[in-house]
Design an enzyme around this catalytic site. Structure first.
Site, PDB file in Angstrom:
ATOM      1  N   ARG A 120     -16.232  15.160  -1.868  1.00  0.00           N
ATOM      2  CA  ARG A 120     -17.645  15.146  -2.220  1.00  0.00           C
ATOM      3  C   ARG A 120     -17.972  13.737  -2.718  1.00  0.00           C
ATOM      4  N   HIS A 135      -1.547  -0.576  11.254  1.00  0.00           N
ATOM      5  CA  HIS A 135      -2.307  -0.382  12.503  1.00  0.00           C
ATOM      6  C   HIS A 135      -3.794  -0.483  12.206  1.00  0.00           C
ATOM      7  N   GLU A 182       5.275   0.160   4.120  1.00  0.00           N
ATOM      8  CA  GLU A 182       5.313  -0.363   2.746  1.00  0.00           C
ATOM      9  C   GLU A 182       6.535   0.163   1.987  1.00  0.00           C
ATOM     10  N   THR A 212       4.816   5.173   5.428  1.00  0.00           N
ATOM     11  CA  THR A 212       4.364   3.807   5.681  1.00  0.00           C
ATOM     12  C   THR A 212       5.487   2.784   5.638  1.00  0.00           C
ATOM     13  N   ALA A 233      -5.177   9.514   1.349  1.00  0.00           N
ATOM     14  CA  ALA A 233      -4.445   8.714   0.351  1.00  0.00           C
ATOM     15  C   ALA A 233      -5.377   7.686  -0.259  1.00  0.00           C
ATOM     16  N   GLN A 234      -5.048   7.233  -1.468  1.00  0.00           N
ATOM     17  CA  GLN A 234      -5.590   5.957  -1.935  1.00  0.00           C
ATOM     18  C   GLN A 234      -4.686   4.957  -1.230  1.00  0.00           C
ATOM     19  N   SER A 235      -5.214   4.346  -0.174  1.00  0.00           N
ATOM     20  CA  SER A 235      -4.342   3.666   0.785  1.00  0.00           C
ATOM     21  C   SER A 235      -4.328   2.149   0.632  1.00  0.00           C
ATOM     22  N   TYR A 289       1.426   1.835  -4.880  1.00  0.00           N
ATOM     23  CA  TYR A 289       1.126   2.575  -3.636  1.00  0.00           C
ATOM     24  C   TYR A 289       2.424   2.945  -2.924  1.00  0.00           C
ATOM     25  N   LEU A 301      -7.175  15.889  -2.727  1.00  0.00           N
ATOM     26  CA  LEU A 301      -5.721  16.015  -2.931  1.00  0.00           C
ATOM     27  C   LEU A 301      -5.368  16.187  -4.403  1.00  0.00           C
ATOM     28  N   ARG A 330     -11.195   0.047  11.090  1.00  0.00           N
ATOM     29  CA  ARG A 330     -10.382  -0.271   9.926  1.00  0.00           C
ATOM     30  C   ARG A 330     -11.282  -0.513   8.714  1.00  0.00           C
ATOM     31  N   LYS A 376       4.040   6.590  -2.153  1.00  0.00           N
ATOM     32  CA  LYS A 376       4.373   7.033  -0.793  1.00  0.00           C
ATOM     33  C   LYS A 376       5.858   7.390  -0.672  1.00  0.00           C
ATOM     34  N   ILE A 412      -9.737  13.005   7.075  1.00  0.00           N
ATOM     35  CA  ILE A 412     -10.391  12.988   8.405  1.00  0.00           C
ATOM     36  C   ILE A 412     -11.452  11.895   8.498  1.00  0.00           C
TER      37      ILE A 412
HETATM   38  P1  NAP Z   1      -8.056   5.128   5.172  1.00  0.00           P
HETATM   39  O1  NAP Z   1      -8.960   4.633   6.261  1.00  0.00           O
HETATM   40  O2  NAP Z   1      -8.071   4.453   3.864  1.00  0.00           O
HETATM   41  O3  NAP Z   1      -8.411   6.680   4.967  1.00  0.00           O
HETATM   42  C1  NAP Z   1      -7.942   7.392   3.845  1.00  0.00           C
HETATM   43  C2  NAP Z   1      -8.559   8.776   3.862  1.00  0.00           C
HETATM   44  O4  NAP Z   1      -8.118   9.476   2.690  1.00  0.00           O
HETATM   45  C3  NAP Z   1     -10.098   8.774   3.805  1.00  0.00           C
HETATM   46  O5  NAP Z   1     -10.570   9.836   4.596  1.00  0.00           O
HETATM   47  C4  NAP Z   1     -10.374   9.061   2.333  1.00  0.00           C
HETATM   48  O6  NAP Z   1     -11.632   9.646   2.085  1.00  0.00           O
HETATM   49  C5  NAP Z   1      -9.258  10.042   2.050  1.00  0.00           C
HETATM   50  N1  NAP Z   1      -8.983  10.208   0.619  1.00  0.00           N
HETATM   51  C6  NAP Z   1      -8.784   9.240  -0.308  1.00  0.00           C
HETATM   52  N2  NAP Z   1      -8.542   9.795  -1.507  1.00  0.00           N
HETATM   53  C7  NAP Z   1      -8.601  11.133  -1.328  1.00  0.00           C
HETATM   54  C8  NAP Z   1      -8.449  12.241  -2.195  1.00  0.00           C
HETATM   55  N3  NAP Z   1      -8.212  12.099  -3.507  1.00  0.00           N
HETATM   56  N4  NAP Z   1      -8.543  13.491  -1.674  1.00  0.00           N
HETATM   57  C9  NAP Z   1      -8.825  13.659  -0.367  1.00  0.00           C
HETATM   58  N5  NAP Z   1      -9.010  12.664   0.505  1.00  0.00           N
HETATM   59  C10 NAP Z   1      -8.885  11.405   0.013  1.00  0.00           C
HETATM   60  O7  NAP Z   1      -6.556   5.150   5.679  1.00  0.00           O
HETATM   61  P2  NAP Z   1      -5.968   5.065   7.178  1.00  0.00           P
HETATM   62  O8  NAP Z   1      -5.785   3.630   7.518  1.00  0.00           O
HETATM   63  O9  NAP Z   1      -6.736   5.959   8.070  1.00  0.00           O
HETATM   64  O10 NAP Z   1      -4.498   5.642   6.953  1.00  0.00           O
HETATM   65  C11 NAP Z   1      -4.252   7.040   7.029  1.00  0.00           C
HETATM   66  C12 NAP Z   1      -2.986   7.367   6.236  1.00  0.00           C
HETATM   67  O11 NAP Z   1      -1.889   6.635   6.764  1.00  0.00           O
HETATM   68  C13 NAP Z   1      -3.046   6.993   4.755  1.00  0.00           C
HETATM   69  O12 NAP Z   1      -2.294   7.961   4.055  1.00  0.00           O
HETATM   70  C14 NAP Z   1      -2.356   5.648   4.685  1.00  0.00           C
HETATM   71  O13 NAP Z   1      -1.800   5.451   3.401  1.00  0.00           O
HETATM   72  C15 NAP Z   1      -1.295   5.826   5.749  1.00  0.00           C
HETATM   73  N6  NAP Z   1      -0.854   4.613   6.443  1.00  0.00           N
HETATM   74  C16 NAP Z   1      -1.780   3.766   6.974  1.00  0.00           C
HETATM   75  C17 NAP Z   1      -1.344   2.651   7.686  1.00  0.00           C
HETATM   76  C18 NAP Z   1      -2.315   1.697   8.306  1.00  0.00           C
HETATM   77  O14 NAP Z   1      -1.904   0.575   8.637  1.00  0.00           O
HETATM   78  N7  NAP Z   1      -3.562   2.088   8.533  1.00  0.00           N
HETATM   79  C19 NAP Z   1       0.042   2.428   7.851  1.00  0.00           C
HETATM   80  C20 NAP Z   1       0.935   3.348   7.321  1.00  0.00           C
HETATM   81  C21 NAP Z   1       0.477   4.452   6.633  1.00  0.00           C
HETATM   82  P3  NAP Z   1     -12.971   8.739   1.890  1.00  0.00           P
HETATM   83  O15 NAP Z   1     -13.434   8.433   3.282  1.00  0.00           O
HETATM   84  O16 NAP Z   1     -13.871   9.637   1.124  1.00  0.00           O
HETATM   85  O17 NAP Z   1     -12.546   7.509   1.143  1.00  0.00           O
HETATM   86  O1  G4F Z   2      -4.421  -5.599   5.169  1.00  0.00           O
HETATM   87  P1  G4F Z   2      -3.649  -5.410   3.922  1.00  0.00           P
HETATM   88  O2  G4F Z   2      -4.406  -5.078   2.692  1.00  0.00           O
HETATM   89  O3  G4F Z   2      -2.533  -4.323   4.268  1.00  0.00           O
HETATM   90  P2  G4F Z   2      -1.144  -3.930   3.581  1.00  0.00           P
HETATM   91  O4  G4F Z   2      -1.076  -4.345   2.173  1.00  0.00           O
HETATM   92  O5  G4F Z   2      -0.075  -4.425   4.483  1.00  0.00           O
HETATM   93  O6  G4F Z   2      -1.217  -2.335   3.625  1.00  0.00           O
HETATM   94  C1  G4F Z   2      -1.683  -1.650   4.777  1.00  0.00           C
HETATM   95  O7  G4F Z   2      -0.594  -1.380   5.622  1.00  0.00           O
HETATM   96  C2  G4F Z   2       0.382  -0.484   5.062  1.00  0.00           C
HETATM   97  C3  G4F Z   2       1.475  -0.317   6.119  1.00  0.00           C
HETATM   98  O8  G4F Z   2       2.439  -1.307   5.955  1.00  0.00           O
HETATM   99  C4  G4F Z   2      -0.292   0.843   4.743  1.00  0.00           C
HETATM  100  F1  G4F Z   2       0.629   1.707   4.243  1.00  0.00           F
HETATM  101  C5  G4F Z   2      -1.398   0.619   3.740  1.00  0.00           C
HETATM  102  O9  G4F Z   2      -2.066   1.858   3.503  1.00  0.00           O
HETATM  103  C6  G4F Z   2      -2.387  -0.380   4.320  1.00  0.00           C
HETATM  104  O10 G4F Z   2      -3.012   0.223   5.430  1.00  0.00           O
HETATM  105  O11 G4F Z   2      -2.807  -6.746   3.593  1.00  0.00           O
HETATM  106  C7  G4F Z   2      -1.947  -7.327   4.562  1.00  0.00           C
HETATM  107  C8  G4F Z   2      -1.446  -8.667   4.020  1.00  0.00           C
HETATM  108  C9  G4F Z   2      -0.864  -8.602   2.613  1.00  0.00           C
HETATM  109  O12 G4F Z   2       0.299  -9.368   2.567  1.00  0.00           O
HETATM  110  C10 G4F Z   2      -1.921  -9.248   1.736  1.00  0.00           C
HETATM  111  O13 G4F Z   2      -1.426  -9.869   0.581  1.00  0.00           O
HETATM  112  O14 G4F Z   2      -2.573  -9.552   3.938  1.00  0.00           O
HETATM  113  C11 G4F Z   2      -2.498 -10.262   2.710  1.00  0.00           C
HETATM  114  N1  G4F Z   2      -3.830 -10.743   2.350  1.00  0.00           N
HETATM  115  C12 G4F Z   2      -4.176 -12.052   2.226  1.00  0.00           C
HETATM  116  N2  G4F Z   2      -5.453 -12.162   1.862  1.00  0.00           N
HETATM  117  C13 G4F Z   2      -4.912  -9.993   2.081  1.00  0.00           C
HETATM  118  C14 G4F Z   2      -5.941 -10.883   1.777  1.00  0.00           C
HETATM  119  N3  G4F Z   2      -5.088  -8.647   2.091  1.00  0.00           N
HETATM  120  C15 G4F Z   2      -6.329  -8.182   1.784  1.00  0.00           C
HETATM  121  N4  G4F Z   2      -6.534  -6.837   1.817  1.00  0.00           N
HETATM  122  N5  G4F Z   2      -7.358  -9.021   1.460  1.00  0.00           N
HETATM  123  C16 G4F Z   2      -7.211 -10.377   1.427  1.00  0.00           C
HETATM  124  O15 G4F Z   2      -8.160 -11.121   1.128  1.00  0.00           O
END
Ligand code: NAP
Ligand code: G4F
Length: 355
Positions: free
Chosen positions: A34, A184, A133, A131, A88-90, A154, A65, A189, A158, A9
């Site tokens: 915590r 997204h 990914e 995802t 997730a560790q995302s 990761y 989790l 973010r 997933k 959340i």
């Molecule tokens: P996020 O901002 O990284 O949030 C992750 C959440 O998970 C945070 O609330 C975090 O808590 C919590 N968390 C991490 N480890 C945990 C654990 N061991 N136990 C309980 N809670 C834990 O991710 P998001 O962008 O909102 O994405 C939400 C979900 O969608 C994730 O599962 C991600 O992998 C998936 N997803 C994201 C995208 C994207 O583009 N954003 C796309 C596809 C799928 P803390 O605040 O304490 O760190």
């Molecule tokens: O923003 P990113 O770290 O996102 P990534 O790896 O696509 O993953 C995100 O989207 C997934 C959905 O497809 C989620 F499941 C996942 O939890 C997460 O939210 O990187 C996007 C791209 C990658 O190709 C990376 O190599 O950006 C490239 N990049 C280039 N320079 C970088 C950087 N990424 C990061 N984080 N930092 C850089 O300096």
């Protein structure tokens, strides 16, 4: 009044989903970890202290989790109608440094939650945050029919979570749906994901607080959408008659370099003057090209994205400029207000969480 339990959340999606569900009259219960420092910055604006006589609209529980007992306890206490598993560790790059931990939280964590549902006999609808990914190196465009080719610890975690969600659907009749969401983004973010890293840096450079921006691979392509629109799909998916897997994305893909051009260009800067490459941001294996084929989402849920690449970059730029007290040149805020007038103003709703 329906009750929703959200893991994750405090994350980007968790905070938007909470606002959406509150606007729909839900009681929202969230699990947080915590931590020695506050980790609730994204939801602090929603929290009301019942000791002050305010009606609590949202309730938080400590849990993790990796902790089976905490999951069972919170499910037994809340008795939710819907569970959204967003925790997730995302971070993909981090998963190469912490593969075992990522597998434990992101993969096994989902199993623990599903098993807690099965054991407690809870009659809930379950949403799994799958995802794009998962598709990894599969050729674009990617749809529900595209085979998974995960390219990181990761993505592998997933994939496990995705398959086990399907297994509990088929094996135990759990109403379990997975949204296969493409990237997204939003002003909420996490700061180390690429879009937010860029928009924060542009604002800091403009404010004279930062000289250069160190980046990794600029050639990978992503299908970037707007997070508030995507959490709406999570909710809609659980209101559908049948559980299913669903791809969500915009159908438009851009390179990281194009995002740099858009963000720097918005404030009349040339990214090439500021960006430096640091190999520490490269990944052992990269996902080169993600592009959603989200036709099923349109057919089944009538869902289509409204915010596109340029609007998204502007919304994020405006927010990061504002954080540093800088004038926004564009119309990002107007876009936000006009297109999302309605549910995000959840404050207007009377939502009681008193049990
Ligand atoms: P996020 O901002 O990284 O949030 C992750 C959440 O998970 C945070 O609330 C975090 O808590 C919590 N968390 C991490 N480890 C945990 C654990 N061991 N136990 C309980 N809670 C834990 O991710 P998001 O962008 O909102 O994405 C939400 C979900 O969608 C994730 O599962 C991600 O992998 C998936 N997803 C994201 C995208 C994207 O583009 N954003 C796309 C596809 C799928 P803390 O605040 O304490 O760190
Ligand atoms: O923003 P990113 O770290 O996102 P990534 O790896 O696509 O993953 C995100 O989207 C997934 C959905 O497809 C989620 F499941 C996942 O939890 C997460 O939210 O990187 C996007 C791209 C990658 O190709 C990376 O190599 O950006 C490239 N990049 C280039 N320079 C970088 C950087 N990424 C990061 N984080 N930092 C850089 O300096």
């Amino acid at each position: 009044m329906k009750k929703a339990l959200i893991t994750g959340i405090s994350g980007q999606d968790g905070s938007y989903l909470t606002e959406l569900l509150l606007s729909k009259g839900y009681q929202v219960h969230g699990m947080i970890r915590r931590s020695s420092t506050f980790n609730t910055g994204r939801i602090d604006h929603i929290y009301r202290d019942p000791h002050n006589g305010d009606k609590a609209r949202m309730r938080l529980y400590y849990g993790d989790l990796t902790s089976t007992d905490s999951l069972q306890n919170v499910i037994s206490e809340v008795e939710p109608d819907e569970i959204y598993n967003l925790a997730a560790q995302s971070h993909v790059r981090v998963s190469f440094d912490m593969p075992e931990y990522t597998g434990d939280v992101t993969g096994l964590g989902t199993l623990r939650l599903l098993e807690a549902i099965r054991r407690t006999g809870a009659k809930v609808r379950f949403y799994q945050a799958s995802t794009s990914e998962l598709f990894g190196s599969a050729s674009p465009p990617q749809s529900e029919a595209t085979p998974f080719e995960p390219q990181s610890p990761y993505a592998a975690a997933k994939a496990y979570a995705h398959w086990v969600t399907q297994n509990y659907r088929e094996g135990y009749g759990v109403f379990a749906s997975s949204g296969i969401l493409f990237n997204h983004e939003s002003p909420r973010r996490g700061e180390t994901f690429v879009t937010r890293k860029i928009t924060r840096a542009v604002a800091a450079i403009l404010a004279g607080k930062q000289e250069h921006l160190y980046m990794g691979n600029l050639d990978s392509k992503r299908d970037w959408g707007y997070a508030p629109e995507y959490v709406e799909v999570m909710w809609r998916l659980l209101q559908h008659d049948e559980p299913m897997d669903l791809v969500i994305g915009t159908g438009e893909s851009h390179t990281v370099r194009e995002f740099l051009e858009e963000a720097f260009g918005y404030v009349n800067l040339d990214y090439q003057d500021y960006v430096r490459i640091d190999p520490q941001y490269f990944r052992p294996t990269e996902v080169d090209f993600l592009l959603a084929d989200a036709r099923k989402a349109k057919d089944v849920l009538g869902w289509e994205p409204r915010i596109r690449f340029k609007d998204l970059a502007r919304i994020m730029m405006d927010a990061d400029l504002e954080l540093l007290g800088l004038e926004a040149p564009g119309d990002g805020k107007c876009l936000l207000a006009e297109r999302f007038d309605g549910w995000h103003r959840w404050e207007d709703q009377i939502v009681s969480m008193d049990k």
